[in-house]
Write an enzyme that holds these catalytic residues in place. Structure first.
Site, mmCIF file in Angstrom:
data_model
loop_
_atom_site.group_PDB
_atom_site.id
_atom_site.type_symbol
_atom_site.label_atom_id
_atom_site.label_comp_id
_atom_site.label_asym_id
_atom_site.label_seq_id
_atom_site.Cartn_x
_atom_site.Cartn_y
_atom_site.Cartn_z
ATOM 1 N N ARG A 188 -8.443 -2.431 3.560
ATOM 2 C CA ARG A 188 -9.685 -2.856 4.200
ATOM 3 C C ARG A 188 -10.210 -1.800 5.171
ATOM 4 O O ARG A 188 -11.401 -1.513 5.231
ATOM 5 C CB ARG A 188 -9.477 -4.165 4.963
ATOM 6 N N HIS A 241 -7.033 0.875 -1.501
ATOM 7 C CA HIS A 241 -7.507 -0.509 -1.455
ATOM 8 C C HIS A 241 -7.600 -1.075 -0.041
ATOM 9 O O HIS A 241 -8.149 -2.147 0.151
ATOM 10 C CB HIS A 241 -6.577 -1.413 -2.271
ATOM 11 N N ASP A 296 4.656 -9.386 4.391
ATOM 12 C CA ASP A 296 3.564 -9.442 5.366
ATOM 13 C C ASP A 296 2.263 -10.025 4.848
ATOM 14 O O ASP A 296 1.204 -9.790 5.418
ATOM 15 C CB ASP A 296 3.290 -8.028 5.889
ATOM 16 N N GLU A 303 12.495 -8.067 3.995
ATOM 17 C CA GLU A 303 11.699 -6.927 4.465
ATOM 18 C C GLU A 303 11.184 -7.197 5.884
ATOM 19 O O GLU A 303 9.998 -7.085 6.186
ATOM 20 C CB GLU A 303 10.544 -6.596 3.514
ATOM 21 N N GLU A 329 -1.787 -7.598 7.860
ATOM 22 C CA GLU A 329 -0.361 -7.524 7.583
ATOM 23 C C GLU A 329 0.506 -7.398 8.840
ATOM 24 O O GLU A 329 1.579 -8.010 8.939
ATOM 25 C CB GLU A 329 -0.063 -6.371 6.631
ATOM 26 N N HIS A 332 -8.946 -0.316 -7.897
ATOM 27 C CA HIS A 332 -8.871 -1.690 -7.411
ATOM 28 C C HIS A 332 -10.122 -2.459 -7.833
ATOM 29 O O HIS A 332 -11.216 -1.896 -7.931
ATOM 30 C CB HIS A 332 -8.743 -1.682 -5.887
#
Length: 386
Positions: A214, A212, A99, A121, A135, A245
């Site tokens: 957003r 991590h 993704d 996937e 994603e 991160h």
């Protein structure tokens, strides 16, 4: 019948590399396949260490990563570079994974070249196009372009059927991340940093943390870190290991809330091999990562997911993973529940792994050989052992 199938694997990030590595290694062993490896290097350093670990040398390295890159930049540079590569190589099939922006760019470029696309996937969905962002739409758009769909689970298979993907084009394979783990985690593994090697994993309960996303930047992350601070203050046998991160927005809040606390170890992001082995040693995992939701169940580690949605409902249903969001008191309550209730902890830890058996890459190769008429046998789908 053709002599060989030219299959181009396209990827650009560490998670893609981890999950595509077993497929590439199987392709390299298959006499009917001519593999071509093209990396965009959307993430440079994190990609390179995985390539080194699995001894994979790309045929093409676009090296597109740039400081401050945007989704527009990644898409444009990836498509431009892949256009040149596909024009030169003329593959029969382009394999993309999951993704990422590289995934979508690779699939779209292949479509423009009228080249078949295989999606590893495939079929994961939250049905919220902004969660996770970008994603969810990357995988849906890739799915619309794909000709072969390698669904890791029966749930992802059903998602694709519901979107009118022909049944003959979908293969339930399990997730290749389990294949990668089987190659990487070892009981005798030794960390090369004194901190990680020196922790008493037998007598301390190590909570491994990663954040991590957003959508969690800012106050949601702060609430999680405040909860961790309280947990550590209440449980003297708990140690937190937090590979932080590199995003400055993440690091700022982490430093403000967790800096200089005893038994909280803030470290730089780890390469895949030490991280996989750290998951194996941890007692409990808190994360907003998608991939860890698949990996940890195969290691018998309960996972508390710091998100409001997940595209991986199988582990929720199986009971190895719990979706808890980022509200401070909820995080505190859920962590304390697993620290205090041994029976609940063992229930989550011992639930069967819904994501794979280590043979996903072999099933993908068998599916390709079947589709291109090198085999008359359709591979058997992965099923969960009860």
């Amino acid at each position: 019948m053709r002599e060989k199938i030219k299959v181009m694997a396209v990827f650009g990030t560490r998670p893609e590399a981890i999950k595509m590595a077993p497929v590439i290694l199987e392709m390299q062993k298959c006499k009917e396949i001519m593999p071509v490896i093209a990396v965009t290097a959307q993430h440079r350093d994190m990609l390179d260490q995985v390539l080194h670990l699995f001894s994979i040398e790309p045929d093409y390295d676009l090296n597109i990563m740039a400081k401050g890159q945007t989704l527009f930049d990644i898409t444009q540079r990836a498509m431009s570079g892949l256009d040149d590569v596909m024009t030169r190589e003329k593959p029969d099939l382009v394999l993309v994974h999951g993704d990422t922006t590289t995934t979508f760019a690779g699939a779209l470029t292949a479509y423009y070249h009228e080249t078949a696309v295989g999606h590893v996937e495939a079929g994961l969905r939250t049905y919220n196009k902004y969660s996770p962002f970008p994603e969810e739409m990357n995988r849906k758009l890739t799915g619309a372009l794909a000709d072969l769909h390698f669904a890791p689970t029966a749930t992802s298979y059903e998602n694709l059927l519901n979107e009118n993907v022909p049944k003959k084009d979908i293969f339930i394979t399990g997730n290749t991340v389990i294949d990668a783990l089987h190659r990487t985690v070892r009981e005798d593994y030794q960390f090369d940093t004194p901190l990680l090697e020196g922790i008493d994993y037998l007598h301390k309960r190590v909570i491994l943390v990663t954040t991590h996303r957003r959508e969690n930047l800012g106050e949601p992350m702060r609430h999680v870190y405040e909860a961790l601070r309280q947990i550590v203050s209440e449980y003297s046998d708990v140690e937190v290991i937090f590979p932080v991160h590199k995003n400055p927005k993440v690091r700022k809040v982490v430093s403000e809330e967790l800096g200089n606390l005893p038994r909280v170890h803030l470290i730089d992001p780890l390469d895949y091999e030490p991280f996989a082995n750290l998951m194996h040693r941890a007692y409990l995992i808190l994360t907003d990562s998608g991939g860890i939701q698949e990996e940890a169940p195969s290691l018998g580690k309960p996972v508390l997911v710091l998100r409001d949605t997940t595209e991986r409902p199988e582990a929720i249903k199986a009971g190895t993973v719990k979706l808890i969001g980022t509200q401070k008191q909820r995080v505190i309550d859920e962590v304390k529940y697993l620290l205090d209730d041994r029976s609940e902890y063992m229930r989550m830890a011992n639930t069967c792994n819904p994501y794979g058996d280590g043979l996903a890459a072999r099933r993908i190769i068998d599916a390709i050989l079947y589709r291109y008429e090198f085999s008359d046998v359709r591979p058997q789908p992965f099923t969960i052992d009860k």
